[in-house]
Design a protein around this motif. Structure first.
Motif, PDB file in Angstrom:
ATOM      1  N   HIS A  23       0.957  -1.156  -0.121  1.00  0.00           N
ATOM      2  CA  HIS A  23       0.035   0.064  -0.082  1.00  0.00           C
ATOM      3  C   HIS A  23       0.857   1.331   0.035  1.00  0.00           C
ATOM      4  N   GLY A  24       1.868   1.221   0.424  1.00  0.00           N
ATOM      5  CA  GLY A  24       2.929   2.187   0.166  1.00  0.00           C
ATOM      6  C   GLY A  24       2.867   3.015   1.671  1.00  0.00           C
ATOM      7  N   LYS A  25       3.887   4.057   1.639  1.00  0.00           N
ATOM      8  CA  LYS A  25       3.798   4.731   3.210  1.00  0.00           C
ATOM      9  C   LYS A  25       3.036   6.098   2.795  1.00  0.00           C
ATOM     10  N   GLY A  26       3.569   6.904   2.155  1.00  0.00           N
ATOM     11  CA  GLY A  26       2.580   8.170   1.751  1.00  0.00           C
ATOM     12  C   GLY A  26       1.849   8.640   3.153  1.00  0.00           C
ATOM     13  N   SER A  27       0.682   9.150   2.958  1.00  0.00           N
ATOM     14  CA  SER A  27      -0.087   9.576   4.074  1.00  0.00           C
ATOM     15  C   SER A  27      -0.857   8.528   4.997  1.00  0.00           C
ATOM     16  N   GLY A  28      -0.457   7.331   4.397  1.00  0.00           N
ATOM     17  CA  GLY A  28      -1.256   6.462   5.304  1.00  0.00           C
ATOM     18  C   GLY A  28      -2.733   6.089   5.161  1.00  0.00           C
TER      19      GLY A  28
END
Length: 87
Positions: free
Chosen positions: A48-53
């Motif tokens: 899902h990736g890190k990004g803004s969560g």
């Protein structure tokens, strides 16, 4: 610094949901779980990736409610993916 890659996760089926919105991501995860249960895979990974969560929170909220999921956890070495154990 050299990045550690867990060799036990190489052959595990994974789904990358980068770029999807919340509703599409949940639909993709649901379909991915169904397909892996059909072929008797007990361990899968959702990236899902890190990004803004937002995708991480959406993924974990969905997995809490899915009765086919035995347990899930964020990968210790990469917090942008979740390891899922199916029943």
């Amino acid at each position: 610094m050299k990045k550690f890659v867990d060799p036990f996760l190489y052959n595990i089926p994974h789904l990358d949901i980068h770029g999807y919105d919340r509703y599409s991501a949940v639909a993709m995860i649901k379909n991915f779980i169904e397909n892996n249960l059909r072929i008797d895979n007990k361990k899968i990974i959702v990236i899902h990736g890190k990004g803004s969560g937002i995708l991480k929170k959406t993924t974990h909220d969905y997995l809490k409610s899915d009765k086919r999921v035995l347990e899930y956890k964020t990968n210790n070495y990469n917090d942008g993916e979740t390891i899922i154990i199916l029943k």
